[in-house]
Design a protein around this motif. Structure first.
Motif, short mmCIF file in Angstrom:
data_model
loop_
_atom_site.label_atom_id
_atom_site.label_comp_id
_atom_site.label_asym_id
_atom_site.label_seq_id
_atom_site.Cartn_x
_atom_site.Cartn_y
_atom_site.Cartn_z
N UNK A 182 -32.55 -5.82 22.49
CA UNK A 182 -33.33 -4.70 23.02
C UNK A 182 -34.60 -4.44 22.22
N UNK A 183 -34.75 -5.11 21.07
CA UNK A 183 -35.94 -4.91 20.24
C UNK A 183 -37.09 -5.72 20.81
N UNK A 184 -38.19 -5.07 21.21
CA UNK A 184 -39.30 -5.81 21.83
C UNK A 184 -39.90 -6.85 20.90
N UNK A 185 -40.14 -8.05 21.44
CA UNK A 185 -40.84 -9.10 20.72
C UNK A 185 -39.97 -9.92 19.79
N UNK A 186 -38.86 -9.39 19.34
CA UNK A 186 -38.01 -10.08 18.38
C UNK A 186 -36.68 -10.49 19.01
N UNK A 187 -35.96 -9.52 19.53
CA UNK A 187 -34.75 -9.79 20.28
C UNK A 187 -33.69 -10.54 19.47
N UNK A 188 -33.04 -11.50 20.13
CA UNK A 188 -31.94 -12.23 19.51
C UNK A 188 -32.40 -13.15 18.38
N UNK A 189 -33.71 -13.35 18.25
CA UNK A 189 -34.20 -14.17 17.13
C UNK A 189 -33.82 -13.56 15.79
N UNK A 190 -33.65 -12.24 15.73
CA UNK A 190 -33.26 -11.58 14.48
C UNK A 190 -31.88 -12.04 14.01
N UNK A 191 -31.07 -12.55 14.92
CA UNK A 191 -29.74 -13.04 14.56
C UNK A 191 -29.69 -14.56 14.55
#
Length: 346
Positions: free
Chosen positions: A243-252
């Protein structure tokens, strides 16, 4: 006249008492009833198809629609919550127990050192995995525990949810007409509120949250395929970061790929990156426009804030109730400004 007023005041006093008692009577089930309304709205297209297929037999259609929600939503969520709880508890124990996580800590420390050298970070920069993970799990475990620990309360909640869902499917249109008839607003404004709320619920639940859950599930599958520990837990976290704009699942996904790379599992790391781009990253482009209805659209960042605020205010159900409150706010504001413009034009 005085007698009439005294009777009216006494009646209002009794009404206030009964309303207060009624509120506390239904208070334990308010969240469950709201969820039933939300899922009845989301699954209304399916219900309408079943209603047509059964020849407008409301009782049978409502029963089949309720069973569909049970199979599609309730049962998978129950298994998911149980699995996340088990993996979270296992991870927490493996981190807090001395000596049990030395290999894992060594890999993470090596990863931090490599990043520190590449990014030219200060030499005294440190990353205490145990401290940060313990803090995060101490916040996360109680929310999951409250769902899976009290099976009796969970069973009662699910039963009431299914019963309420059945009657909303069966008598929802009649209830809607009663609300419109008793509302002091004009009927067209009442209809507009229902229409905008329906659009908002579908946009948030089927759109933003639906896409996030699909991306989280695909992330968990990728972690399972490419040998990342605790795939369901990290997939659940990926659903939130989606749900985080621009980053999304890339953070994980990116930290997991780096972990695999510096663990000597380079083929798995490359495969996970490809999986993240192909199976997860393209969901927004292909599936997103099909799930998000036209109408009210809420910025993903506001959705994210409403989820965390909902978890803090409502507990585990805040994942859905938070965005729902936000949707209701936008719907009512839209109606208010519309009524305001009508008064100004007159």
């Amino acid at each position: 006249m005085d007698k009439h007023k005294s009777e009216l005041y006494f009646l209002l006093f009794l009404l206030l008492i009964v309303l207060t008692l009624g509120f506390f009577l239904f208070k334990p089930f308010i969240y469950v009833l709201i969820l039933a309304v939300v899922f009845a709205t989301v699954f209304d297209p399916l219900h309408q198809k079943i209603l047509t297929w059964t020849g407008q037999k409301k009782v049978l259609a409502a029963l089949l629609s309720t069973i569909s929600v049970l199979i599609v939503v309730i049962i998978p969520i129950s298994f998911l919550a149980t699995q996340v709880f088990q993996e979270t508890s296992h991870l927490y124990l493996s981190i807090t127990e001395e000596g049990s996580n030395s290999a894992f800590n060594n890999k993470v420390e090596q990863l931090v050192n490599n990043i520190k050298n590449l990014a030219f970070l200060p030499a005294d920069f440190s990353f205490d995995l145990k401290q940060y993970t313990e803090q995060g799990l101490k916040w996360f475990i109680p929310h999951i525990t409250s769902i899976v620990s009290n099976f009796a309360a969970a069973f009662v909640g699910v039963f009431i949810f299914l019963m309420a869902l059945y009657y909303i499917f069966k008598d929802g249109s009649r209830l809607k007409r009663a609300i419109v008839a008793s509302s002091p607003l004009q009927d067209n404004h009442d209809e507009a509120i229902f229409r905008k709320l329906k659009s908002a619920i579908n946009a948030v639940i089927r759109g933003n949250l639906g896409i996030a859950l699909i991306q989280g599930a695909l992330t968990a599958i990728g972690f399972l395929i490419f040998n990342v520990p605790n795939p369901v837990l990290w997939g659940s976290i990926a659903a939130i970061t989606a749900l985080i704009p621009g980053l999304g699942t890339a953070l994980v996904i990116v930290p997991a790929a780096l972990y695999l790379f510096w663990s000597g599992q380079t083929p798995f790391a490359i495969g996970l990156i490809i999986w993240g781009v192909a199976a997860v990253g393209l969901i927004d482009n292909f599936l997103g426009p099909r799930l998000v209805e036209r109408g009210m659209h809420i910025h993903p960042f506001l959705i994210l804030l409403s989820i965390f605020g909902g978890l803090s205010l409502f507990g585990p159900l805040g994942f859905i109730l938070g965005p729902l409150v936000l949707s209701l706010l936008f719907a009512l504001l839209d109606i208010y400004f519309e009524i305001h413009r009508e008064h100004i034009s007159q």
